[in-house]
Design a protein around this motif. Structure first.
Motif, PDB file in Angstrom:
ATOM      1  N   VAL A  34       0.846  -1.191   0.000  1.00 49.12           N
ATOM      2  CA  VAL A  34       0.000   0.000   0.000  1.00 49.12           C
ATOM      3  C   VAL A  34       0.890   1.251   0.000  1.00 49.12           C
ATOM      4  O   VAL A  34       0.674   2.192  -0.764  1.00 49.12           O
ATOM      5  CB  VAL A  34      -0.955   0.008   1.219  1.00 49.12           C
ATOM      6  N   ALA A  35       1.921   1.227   0.823  1.00 53.31           N
ATOM      7  CA  ALA A  35       2.810   2.390   0.902  1.00 53.31           C
ATOM      8  C   ALA A  35       3.529   2.633  -0.420  1.00 53.31           C
ATOM      9  O   ALA A  35       3.830   3.769  -0.780  1.00 53.31           O
ATOM     10  CB  ALA A  35       3.828   2.191   2.027  1.00 53.31           C
ATOM     11  N   GLN A  36       3.795   1.562  -1.168  1.00 55.53           N
ATOM     12  CA  GLN A  36       4.456   1.718  -2.471  1.00 55.53           C
ATOM     13  C   GLN A  36       3.525   2.266  -3.530  1.00 55.53           C
ATOM     14  O   GLN A  36       3.953   2.604  -4.629  1.00 55.53           O
ATOM     15  CB  GLN A  36       4.936   0.350  -2.973  1.00 55.53           C
ATOM     16  N   GLY A  37       2.218   2.294  -3.221  1.00 58.97           N
ATOM     17  CA  GLY A  37       1.269   2.811  -4.204  1.00 58.97           C
ATOM     18  C   GLY A  37       0.563   1.729  -4.999  1.00 58.97           C
ATOM     19  O   GLY A  37       0.004   2.019  -6.059  1.00 58.97           O
ATOM     20  N   VAL A  38       0.561   0.499  -4.517  1.00 54.72           N
ATOM     21  CA  VAL A  38      -0.198  -0.551  -5.209  1.00 54.72           C
ATOM     22  C   VAL A  38      -1.689  -0.225  -5.060  1.00 54.72           C
ATOM     23  O   VAL A  38      -2.175  -0.089  -3.942  1.00 54.72           O
ATOM     24  CB  VAL A  38       0.115  -1.941  -4.610  1.00 54.72           C
ATOM     25  N   PRO A  39      -2.399  -0.057  -6.174  1.00 55.94           N
ATOM     26  CA  PRO A  39      -3.803   0.373  -6.096  1.00 55.94           C
ATOM     27  C   PRO A  39      -4.760  -0.785  -5.798  1.00 55.94           C
ATOM     28  O   PRO A  39      -5.544  -1.197  -6.647  1.00 55.94           O
ATOM     29  CB  PRO A  39      -4.069   0.980  -7.473  1.00 55.94           C
ATOM     30  N   PHE A  40      -4.688  -1.296  -4.571  1.00 54.97           N
ATOM     31  CA  PHE A  40      -5.612  -2.358  -4.177  1.00 54.97           C
ATOM     32  C   PHE A  40      -7.041  -1.847  -4.247  1.00 54.97           C
ATOM     33  O   PHE A  40      -7.299  -0.647  -4.083  1.00 54.97           O
ATOM     34  CB  PHE A  40      -5.334  -2.772  -2.726  1.00 54.97           C
TER      35      PHE A  40
END
Lengths: 228, 257, 639
Positions: free
Chosen positions: C130-136
């Motif tokens: 999430v912190a890396q920007g993975v758009p879950f």
């Protein structure tokens, strides 16, 4: 580490312009100025249809602006220079970016207007020079040029079929140029939203048509004898 | 079905290439385009000739390896489809097709239809990330993300980095690729801290890698197998303009004292 | 010489083992980290996460991938999701439950301590991504969404549309590229590892081929990490990428790394069937389709009628008939085997009679087309793109396909193989899934190993060795390089009549026929005899065109297929000796009356670890006993 220095003001401007986005922004901003001028210029000139007095009066009013006129000329000239310089540099970049052409290349989305920007631009530019020599400084009109009598100059100028023909062609190209350019300008400046983009595209089309019809109507009217 | 192929053959990056004509007499409508090329290559190998080199890996349209021009269109005539998922039923018996590599200065040809797209990696390395070391992340739900933003970030993040946008662009611009990453990270709250830096660096890196500029023709959007929109390019321009006006690259590290 | 299979599981309660292990690990002084060189082979979720994390810590990392970019690794193709014991849904999930489900799902053939750690770090993975920007996927309130997957009774699966693997890999790739920019990781793409170099019993480097120039190069390091994925392509047709291969782990095996449980292979029941001999790979269709689709075959053999014209009375809904309680939702292995049986008996449909119908007409009539479109629209689209058939109008044709390999190089709790200094992560190792992997667990394991295990265990190993000490002029490097050179020259000099793919297809047929969904002693004996013949023919009759000093895709494939021809035999040997059925290994002789896998916990409750003894010698089978203190051994029951 990537070392990209964008701190000092000069550096910042140079870096901005160095980038492909920066050049496009310059194109868009200068295009905005020029396309605005084109519209105003057209509305002013359409007073041709209201008779000699009206048009010459309008011209006198412009001349009376003095410093303001020169300021406007300076802005327009700068915009033109920037527009043309950026266009030239981008054209060179385009060739550099794809040194080997495709044997076969299809266009799926590119409109005719977008494809022809690169030569509608220079022709319009050449026309602009001619237009200034024709009606502003008068060299192209020679002995027939009467300083201050714009109406006369226009009628005489457009009664020459070759000159009128060039005007008509150039203005059709200008209209096509604007047709893509106006929408493109918004996109380059970062204006794109699913809600407004279709409207902006329509606006660009209307803009192109208005400029085209308005500007072509004048030489055409003189040629067919509607305005004498 | 019989397919006639004119394929760009080029031994390596420095040699000159040329179109060579081949016939695949035993193609079949159920084959994928790449399977049809496999058949050709098996035949060439048996004849002792050099098979055609083309890039491919997952063959299910997600890895982004494959891609070349078919009749002047990246990935061929079927919209929203990579060439590995393009099937021969979209062609007719006797069709003659022209196959060329993606062409751009920034994508030098390696061999035949294979090009070097490492410029894309270098652009990502210049700023296409969120700086967060392993282990330093807060709880996943600590930062709510507006669903619409998350969905739009996902739309942009769907890019597979195949390079079709560059190949189709009249100016060989990488704007769609670069803007997709800027849009993906720039629309998420996690991506805000580095938003200016990211836009600034990635755009300059794209310029320095030798890609062209965007003339808003929409060609890239039309050929993108993942439907990435040029709306992203506008967003990139916006972010870049803002970053150019305000962003300051740090001058020295400071240091803990 | 037997392998040392000390699993190094820390003592103490299972909940505290990993904490204890982390505390007991030796640390490398921050100033010294840059003096250590680490090689990471593979750039998928496991390798990429490891390279990025080790780079962040300050080690000197070289990461290798055979594709043109680390973003291409096949982790990218995972659709479904990633499990994590977050219990965001308040539905009773916990680290312990995820651990329990994974051990049970693996049919009691995994190491408890490893699985517990996997469940424990699963929560950190989600935070990191999430912190890396993975758009879950998100709920309207902005929090993370979950779904249940693969029959789990809790909703613990995080997902990003149908492209979870892609998004996780891109997150990992971006972290990796950040380290490349920072100069901590050197990324070498279009490089293939062709040999492992072991000096004084320690892994000290690799030999690679630059796939563009053909140059054979030596790379020296203080430790080597393999995150090179599974070996499903030994079956030729699988859902793996075309390039996925076992060369790295196979070379390591031949240099002394133990190979554990090669026979555990997962066959996925819902894939698009093969349409002809030219077929190059198989495409997975999400298992969720079985929620609303009914599986059937015609009651007449070799029935070629349009399925829509076949009347109800001439259709055999065999899963509903044979498994009335579970019907179309019976477990993966049962559904797969039942399809095979139907086709073996001649009831299969489509080209070659290798397919069964998955019919949505009843659901469409009952729920309406809109509902089906909403649930499965994108899957129907993929199906139509590939087959040209519209699944709204025609039943889909599906068939099982090889999907994942649970076996791999043996590793201890530190993820270190039997060769000190050689670490193996992700699908390439054997550690966490036992005999069967649960849905949405592969992504979890790859990232757990790469982000949260190797950064600790690598430090522990390096703290015990001095950096450097050898260079590429060492005798072992020279010898390994010469061996690679000789092998390359050999491939190019055979100039036989058959192509590399001819042999690969042939091997795949043998593997699928005799060591696929259902195995038996006679078939395996046949395969164990047949594969060496095929191998011998390969080395006499293969045709590899071109030269070694250029980009040569045939040569690349030849090397991979040569290794598959050896690995295939080992896989069959492992399957032959394991006289029980468990998870992805089904021996027809060992099944319950209703066709369930029947384990033999008295004789086979162990990991079988194969030890290479030399070419054309039968490898030695070592065992690591498995103990189950927390999840009690029981027959899986899905009734």
């Amino acid at each position: 580490m990537s070392s990209i220095a964008v701190n000092s003001g000069l550096n910042r401007t140079a870096t901005f312009y160095h980038s492909v986005v920066g050049k496009k922004v310059v194109m868009a901003v200068s295009g905005f100025v020029l396309s605005g001028f084109v519209l105003g210029h057209m509305f002013g000139n359409l007073q041709l249809f209201q008779g000699r007095e009206k048009l010459n009066h309008y011209a006198e009013m412009l001349q009376s602006l003095g410093g303001l006129l020169w300021f406007a000329r300076f802005v327009l000239l700068s915009a033109a220079v920037l527009h043309i310089t950026a266009a030239f540099q981008l054209w060179r970049l385009k060739n550099e970016a794809r040194p080997q052409a495709y044997v076969k290349k299809a266009h799926i989305a590119t409109s005719y207007a977008a494809r022809t920007m690169i030569w509608s631009g220079p022709i319009v530019g050449a026309f602009l020079v001619y237009h200034i020599l024709h009606f502003t400084t008068g060299q192209a009109l020679g002995d027939q040029f009467i300083k201050g009598d714009v109406y006369h100059n226009v009628i005489v100028g457009f009664q020459n079929p070759a000159a009128s023909f060039f005007y008509i062609i150039a203005n059709i190209l200008l209209a096509i140029h604007l047709y893509h350019g106006v929408w493109s300008m918004f996109q380059s400046l970062g204006v794109n939203h699913p809600k407004y983009t279709p409207k902006l595209k329509t606006l660009a089309k209307v803009y192109g048509w208005v400029i085209g019809i308005g500007n072509v109507s004048m030489p055409l009217a003189v040629l067919v004898g509607l305005v004498k | 079905m019989k397919i006639i192929l004119n394929i760009w053959r080029q031994q390596n990056a420095t040699s000159a290439g040329r179109m060579v004509r081949y016939e695949v007499p035993n193609a079949n409508e159920h084959m994928s385009f790449l399977e049809m090329l496999d058949v050709l290559n098996e035949e060439l190998t048996r004849k002792g000739e050099d098979p055609v080199t083309f890039e491919h890996d997952c063959r299910e349209g997600i890895c982004g390896c494959c891609g070349f021009m078919i009749d002047g269109v990246p990935h061929g005539p079927q919209r929203g489809t990579t060439v590995c998922q393009l099937h021969m039923r979209h062609f007719h018996d006797g069709d003659e097709l022209w196959l060329e590599p993606f062409r751009a200065k920034a994508f030098p040809v390696i061999k035949d239809l294979m090009v070097d797209r490492s410029a894309f990696d270098r652009i990502i390395a210049s700023g296409g990330f969120i700086s967060v070391n392993t282990g330093s992340a807060p709880d996943g739900n600590a930062l709510p993300v507006i669903k619409k933003c998350s969905d739009m970030a996902m739309d942009a993040a769907a890019c597979i980095g195949c390079g079709a946008c560059v190949a189709s662009c009249p100016n060989a611009s990488a704007s769609l690729f670069v803007s997709a990453k800027i849009s993906h990270l720039g629309q998420l709250p996690q991506g805000q801290a580095e938003r200016d830096r990211r836009a600034s660096r990635m755009v300059l890196k794209m310029t320095d890698e030798g890609f062209g500029y965007c003339t808003n023709t929409g060609e890239c959007e039309a050929v993108c197998p993942k439907g990435i929109k040029i709306e992203n390019i506008a967003r990139m321009h916006r972010d870049y303009i803002k970053a150019s006006a305000t962003f300051r690259e740090e001058t020295s590290g400071g240091g803990a004292g | 010489m037997a392998l040392n299979l000390d699993s190094k599981i820390p003592s103490g309660p299972i909940e505290q083992k990993w904490q204890k292990a982390k505390f007991e690990m030796k640390l490398v002084n921050p100033a010294n980290k840059r003096k250590y060189n680490v090689i990471v082979v593979g750039s998928g979720l496991a390798g990429g996460a490891a390279a990025a994390s080790l780079g962040e810590l300050g080690y000197n990392v070289k990461c290798f991938c055979f594709q043109d970019s680390p973003r291409r690794a096949h982790s990218i193709a995972a659709q479904g999701g990633i499990n994590a014991a977050k219990n965001y849904q308040n539905d009773g999930d916990s680290v312990y439950r995820l651990f329990y489900d994974t051990v049970k799902g693996g049919d009691f053939r995994a190491r408890e301590a490893n699985v517990y750690r996997l469940a424990e770090v699963s929560v950190d993975i989600i935070d990191q991504c999430v912190a890396q920007g993975v758009p879950f996927a998100r709920e309207y309130g902005g929090v993370l969404a979950n779904r249940s997957f693969g029959g789990a009774q809790v909703s613990r699966t995080f997902y990003a549309r149908g492209q979870t693997g892609q998004q996780l890999l891109l997150g990992c790739y971006q972290a990796l590229e950040r380290q490349v920019d920072a100069g901590r990781v050197k990324m070498l793409y279009r490089y293939e590892m062709l040999e492992l170099v072991v000096i004084d019993g320690r892994a000290r480097g690799i030999i690679t081929r630059n796939m563009v120039t053909g140059e054979i190069e030596s790379h020296v390091a203080d430790a080597v990490v393999l995150g090179t994925g599974g070996y499903g392509n030994v079956f030729y047709l699988s859902t793996n990428a075309k390039g996925s291969n076992a060369t790295a782990i196979w070379r390591a095996y031949k240099k002394g790394a133990g190979f554990a449980n090669p026979c555990y292979t997962q066959i996925h029941p819902t894939c698009i069937p093969q349409s002809g001999d030219y077929q190059s790979k198989l495409t997975l269709m999400s298992e969720s389709l079985r929620n609303d689709g009914r599986i059937w075959v015609p009651t007449k053999k070799a029935d070629t009628r349009d399925p829509n014209t076949i009347p109800e009375t001439e259709r055999d809904y065999y899963l509903e008939r044979r498994y009335p309680a579970f019907g179309n939702l019976c477990p993966r292995d049962i559904a797969s085997r039942a399809a095979k049986v139907a086709c073996d008996e001649g009831y299969g449909v489509g080209p070659g009679g290798r397919g069964v119908y998955l019919d949505f007409s009843e659901s469409i009539n009952r729920l309406g087309r809109n509902v089906i479109e909403e649930r499965y629209g994108n899957l129907f689209e993929i199906y139509e793109r590939i087959t040209g058939d519209d699944p709204y109008k025609m039943p889909m044709r599906i068939y099982p396909a090889v999907h994942y390999t649970m076996g791999g190089l043996w590793v201890d709790y530190q993820l270190q193989s039997t060769i000190p200094g050689l670490f193996v992560l992700g699908e390439a190792n054997f550690s966490d899934h036992g005999a069967n992997r649960l849905g949405a667990s592969a992504l979890m394991q790859g990232l757990a190993d790469g982000y949260f295990v190797i950064p600790y265990t690598m430090g522990n190993y390096l703290a015990g060795v001095k950096p450097g000490g050898v260079d590429a002029t060492h005798q072992e490097f020279k010898a390994a390089k010469e061996a690679v050179d000789a092998r390359t020259k050999k491939f190019l000099s055979i100039k036989g009549k058959k192509t590399v793919d001819d042999f690969h297809r042939e091997l795949g047929k043998v593997m699928w026929e005799y060591c696929g969904m259902a195995r038996n002693a006679a078939g395996l004996d046949h395969a164990i005899a047949r594969i060496p013949e095929l191998r011998a023919e390969f080395w006499e009759n293969v045709n590899v065109p071109g030269s070694g000093a250029e980009l040569n895709q045939s040569l690349e494939r030849a090397g991979r297929v040569a290794d598959f021809l050896e690995l295939g035999e080992l896989l069959c040997r492992d399957a032959r000796i394991r006289e029980e059925s468990c998870g992805g290994h089904f021996r027809e002789e060992y099944q319950t009356e209703d066709g369930e896998a029947k384990r033999d916990d008295v004789n086979f409750c162990h990991a079988a670890v194969w030890e290479y003894l030399g070419d054309n010698k039968v490898p030695a089978r070592n065992t690591e006993p498995l103990e189950f203190e927390h999840v009690h051994l029981a027959q899986r029951n899905y009734k």
